[in-house]
Design an enzyme around this catalytic site. Structure first.
Site, PDB file in Angstrom:
ATOM      1  N   GLY A  76     -10.069  -3.602  -9.388  1.00  0.00           N
ATOM      2  CA  GLY A  76      -9.582  -4.961  -9.257  1.00  0.00           C
ATOM      3  C   GLY A  76      -8.597  -5.448 -10.283  1.00  0.00           C
ATOM      4  N   GLU A 119     -13.808   1.503 -11.272  1.00  0.00           N
ATOM      5  CA  GLU A 119     -13.115   2.221 -10.189  1.00  0.00           C
ATOM      6  C   GLU A 119     -11.721   1.673  -9.985  1.00  0.00           C
ATOM      7  OE1 GLU A 119     -17.066   2.650  -7.390  1.00  0.00           O
ATOM      8  OE2 GLU A 119     -15.601   1.061  -7.086  1.00  0.00           O
ATOM      9  N   PRO A 120     -10.846   1.829 -10.954  1.00  0.00           N
ATOM     10  CA  PRO A 120      -9.491   1.302 -10.790  1.00  0.00           C
ATOM     11  C   PRO A 120      -8.690   2.102  -9.775  1.00  0.00           C
ATOM     12  CG  PRO A 120      -9.683   2.539 -12.842  1.00  0.00           C
ATOM     13  CD  PRO A 120     -11.057   2.505 -12.237  1.00  0.00           C
ATOM     14  N   ARG A 177      -5.337   0.383  -7.991  1.00  0.00           N
ATOM     15  CA  ARG A 177      -4.002  -0.172  -8.173  1.00  0.00           C
ATOM     16  C   ARG A 177      -3.460   0.023  -9.598  1.00  0.00           C
ATOM     17  NH1 ARG A 177      -2.487  -4.649  -5.075  1.00  0.00           N
ATOM     18  NH2 ARG A 177      -4.698  -5.110  -4.820  1.00  0.00           N
ATOM     19  N   ARG A 179       2.015  -4.813   2.847  1.00  0.00           N
ATOM     20  CA  ARG A 179       1.406  -5.798   1.950  1.00  0.00           C
ATOM     21  C   ARG A 179       2.068  -7.184   2.025  1.00  0.00           C
ATOM     22  NH1 ARG A 179       1.018  -5.698  -2.931  1.00  0.00           N
ATOM     23  NH2 ARG A 179      -1.121  -6.460  -3.016  1.00  0.00           N
ATOM     24  N   TYR A 219      -0.524  -9.982   2.887  1.00  0.00           N
ATOM     25  CA  TYR A 219      -0.991 -10.824   1.782  1.00  0.00           C
ATOM     26  C   TYR A 219       0.095 -11.728   1.215  1.00  0.00           C
ATOM     27  CZ  TYR A 219      -3.892  -6.583   1.804  1.00  0.00           C
ATOM     28  OH  TYR A 219      -4.642  -5.510   2.181  1.00  0.00           O
ATOM     29  N   CYS A 252      10.111  -4.229  15.308  1.00  0.00           N
ATOM     30  CA  CYS A 252      10.480  -5.222  16.324  1.00  0.00           C
ATOM     31  C   CYS A 252       9.687  -6.495  16.206  1.00  0.00           C
ATOM     32  CB  CYS A 252      10.297  -4.615  17.700  1.00  0.00           C
ATOM     33  SG  CYS A 252      11.334  -3.193  17.900  1.00  0.00           S
ATOM     34  N   GLU A 253       9.654  -7.083  15.038  1.00  0.00           N
ATOM     35  CA  GLU A 253       9.080  -8.410  14.948  1.00  0.00           C
ATOM     36  C   GLU A 253       9.657  -9.154  13.757  1.00  0.00           C
ATOM     37  OE1 GLU A 253       4.791  -8.527  13.800  1.00  0.00           O
ATOM     38  OE2 GLU A 253       4.792  -6.549  14.733  1.00  0.00           O
TER      39      GLU A 253
HETATM   40  N1  LLP Z   1     -13.839  -0.200  -5.743  1.00  0.00           N
HETATM   41  C1  LLP Z   1     -14.097  -0.718  -4.517  1.00  0.00           C
HETATM   42  C2  LLP Z   1     -15.450  -0.725  -4.027  1.00  0.00           C
HETATM   43  C3  LLP Z   1     -13.047  -1.238  -3.744  1.00  0.00           C
HETATM   44  O1  LLP Z   1     -13.305  -1.756  -2.569  1.00  0.00           O
HETATM   45  C4  LLP Z   1     -11.718  -1.212  -4.258  1.00  0.00           C
HETATM   46  C5  LLP Z   1     -10.605  -1.735  -3.475  1.00  0.00           C
HETATM   47  C6  LLP Z   1     -11.496  -0.643  -5.520  1.00  0.00           C
HETATM   48  C7  LLP Z   1     -12.576  -0.141  -6.227  1.00  0.00           C
HETATM   49  C8  LLP Z   1     -10.127  -0.542  -6.132  1.00  0.00           C
HETATM   50  O2  LLP Z   1      -9.570  -1.775  -6.385  1.00  0.00           O
HETATM   51  P1  LLP Z   1      -8.170  -1.881  -7.158  1.00  0.00           P
HETATM   52  O3  LLP Z   1      -8.381  -1.430  -8.573  1.00  0.00           O
HETATM   53  O4  LLP Z   1      -7.208  -1.038  -6.455  1.00  0.00           O
HETATM   54  O5  LLP Z   1      -7.839  -3.334  -7.072  1.00  0.00           O
HETATM   55  N2  LLP Z   1      -5.058  -3.413   0.313  1.00  0.00           N
HETATM   56  C9  LLP Z   1      -5.219  -4.459  -0.688  1.00  0.00           C
HETATM   57  C10 LLP Z   1      -6.265  -4.099  -1.703  1.00  0.00           C
HETATM   58  C11 LLP Z   1      -7.600  -3.796  -1.088  1.00  0.00           C
HETATM   59  C12 LLP Z   1      -8.608  -3.369  -2.097  1.00  0.00           C
HETATM   60  C13 LLP Z   1      -9.736  -2.668  -1.429  1.00  0.00           C
HETATM   61  N3  LLP Z   1     -10.757  -2.238  -2.323  1.00  0.00           N
HETATM   62  C14 LLP Z   1      -3.865  -4.686  -1.360  1.00  0.00           C
HETATM   63  O6  LLP Z   1      -2.923  -4.007  -1.027  1.00  0.00           O
HETATM   64  O7  LLP Z   1      -3.753  -5.583  -2.186  1.00  0.00           O
END
Ligand code: LLP
Length: 423
Positions: free
Chosen positions: A241, A279-280, A282, A318, A322, A349-350
């Site tokens: 996150g 669990e990073p 992004r 994205r 979002y 096409c949108e």
């Molecule tokens: N752990 C769990 C259980 C998760 O569901 C996620 C992301 C992560 C770790 C990793 O989160 P991060 O560090 O990447 O923020 N598609 C969306 C983001 C969806 C996140 C889904 N879960 C976007 O493009 O912003």
């Protein structure tokens, strides 16, 4: 704002000259000429540096969230840098096993795991399964006997993180995890402890994604601390996150500072001894990736300048999903003042197929120019589609002046391989 691109958004090794952007020792102009566009370029040094930072900041068990970007080369790189991998579907699990990731480095997630997914994870002996529902506990009770399985209990802390509603997950009204407030989380631990072969190793949380305010994580620790004490668990996984900067002027928190803030929150509650993992996704892959497009049609409509590129919502959904912002830069003139706003659109096409609603670019941008969008390494290729039968772009890893294709561009033949009439 009219200004040159903030080059700190580019991968760590980027060198910007008046006429090109060089990443990992490779010219983006040359890469586009060799591999075509749209093209995802990942700087291996940035991937490795972020992976190492994550490993250094947290305890052993910190996992790369593979959903953010996964292919064989990425799985191998994550393991080489000492990370585990988190997977949440049979497809992700299968890929990382094929890539040779040891089962002991794999964490299985999912709010709706199938028996097959659970069975495979148990049989290969994954590091841990993050349990998400009472139905799953019942199924584990059937499937575990004869095996030993470590589990984490996914707890919903009831904390609404400051981020886009669609990527918030810590609030009460969610499909994920067991509520702390209703007592479900306690009941889940008790039920799991009663299953022979199951060891409850710890608590898992994930409050959302693209979060800049570490206060949201600290608040979460405050909320779960009594639960952690009561059950005497050994490990807390704080989830993923951590936010990244996508546009000029955004300021982020480092992986190290994120971990330090969570550790001090734990210490305040007398829980400094817990194994702290995360669990990073992004924050490891986003900034390492740049997408290179070729500019095509340019037109004006309703007083607005439009610039169309040869990709769009199929390689980066994205912005549509979002409202996410990105910067754009002309690869051949990266230092030029960006004096005019364009709506950068794709070829789908949108009307909603917008990559950047108001991108600052030099006034003279023209068809054939290469347009790069930095910070596209996370949830871009991973969420790519074949909408309008667009082949998915190639992905190259660059390091020390050498480019290697880690995912080849889809061909038109690839696109019909599932078609029983045409294949
Ligand atoms: N752990 C769990 C259980 C998760 O569901 C996620 C992301 C992560 C770790 C990793 O989160 P991060 O560090 O990447 O923020 N598609 C969306 C983001 C969806 C996140 C889904 N879960 C976007 O493009 O912003």
């Amino acid at each position: 704002m009219a200004a040159a691109l903030d080059t700190t958004l580019l991968p760590d090794t980027a060198v910007v000259t008046a006429t090109d952007i060089v990443v990992g020792g490779c010219s983006l102009t040359d890469l586009a000429a060799t591999y075509g566009t749209p093209l995802f370029v990942y700087d291996e040094a940035t991937l490795r540096a972020r992976a190492r930072a994550a490993r250094g900041a947290f305890d052993d068990g910190v996992a790369f969230a593979s959903k953010s970007f996964l292919c064989g080369a990425m799985a191998v790189l994550a393991v080489e840098e000492g990370l585990c991998l988190d997977v949440s579907t049979a497809g992700e699990l299968d890929l990382v096993l094929r890539a040779g990731v040891p089962a002991a480095r794999i964490v299985l997630h999912g709010n709706n795991k199938t028996d097959d997914e659970l069975r495979r994870a148990i049989t290969v002996g994954v590091r841990q399964i993050v349990v998400d529902s009472f139905g799953e506990i019942e199924r584990l009770a059937r499937l575990v006997p004869g095996h030993n399985v470590d589990v984490m209990v996914r707890v919903t802390p009831g904390v609404a993180a400051h981020t886009h509603e669609f990527i918030q997950t810590g609030q009460e009204d969610t499909k994920f995890g067991f509520s702390l407030a209703t007592g479900d989380a306690h009941l889940a631990v008790r039920q799991l402890l009663a299953i022979p072969g199951v060891t409850v190793r710890g608590v898992h949380l994930h409050i959302g994604s693209q979060i800049f305010d570490v206060g949201s994580f600290e608040k979460t620790v405050d909320v779960v601390a009594p639960f952690l004490h009561e059950h005497g668990v050994a490990e807390l996984c704080i989830g993923g996150g951590l936010g990244v900067a996508y546009v000029n002027g955004e300021v982020t928190v480092s992986l190290g500072d994120w971990a330090r803030s969570v550790r001090s929150a734990l210490a305040r509650h007398g829980l400094g001894h817990l194994v702290l993992t995360a669990e990073p996704g992004r924050s490891i892959v986003a900034q390492a990736g740049v997408t290179v497009y070729t500019a095509g049609t340019r037109k004006r409509a309703a007083g607005r300048a439009y610039l169309a590129v040869d990709g769009g919502m199929s390689d980066n959904p994205r912005p549509v999903l979002y409202g996410s912002g990105y910067e754009a830069v002309v690869v051949q003139r990266p230092l030029a003042e960006r004096t005019t706003t364009y709506r950068i659109v794709g070829k789908h096409c949108e009307s909603g197929d917008v990559l950047i609603d108001e991108a600052w670019l030099p006034d003279d941008v023209a068809p054939g120019d290469l347009i790069a969008t930095p910070v596209t390494g996370a949830y871009g290729y991973a969420m790519a589609s074949n909408y309008n039968r667009a082949p998915r772009p190639a992905v190259v890893f660059v390091a020390d002046g050498v480019a290697r294709v880690v995912l080849r561009r889809e061909s038109l033949d690839d696109l019909v391989r599932l078609d029983t009439l045409l294949a």
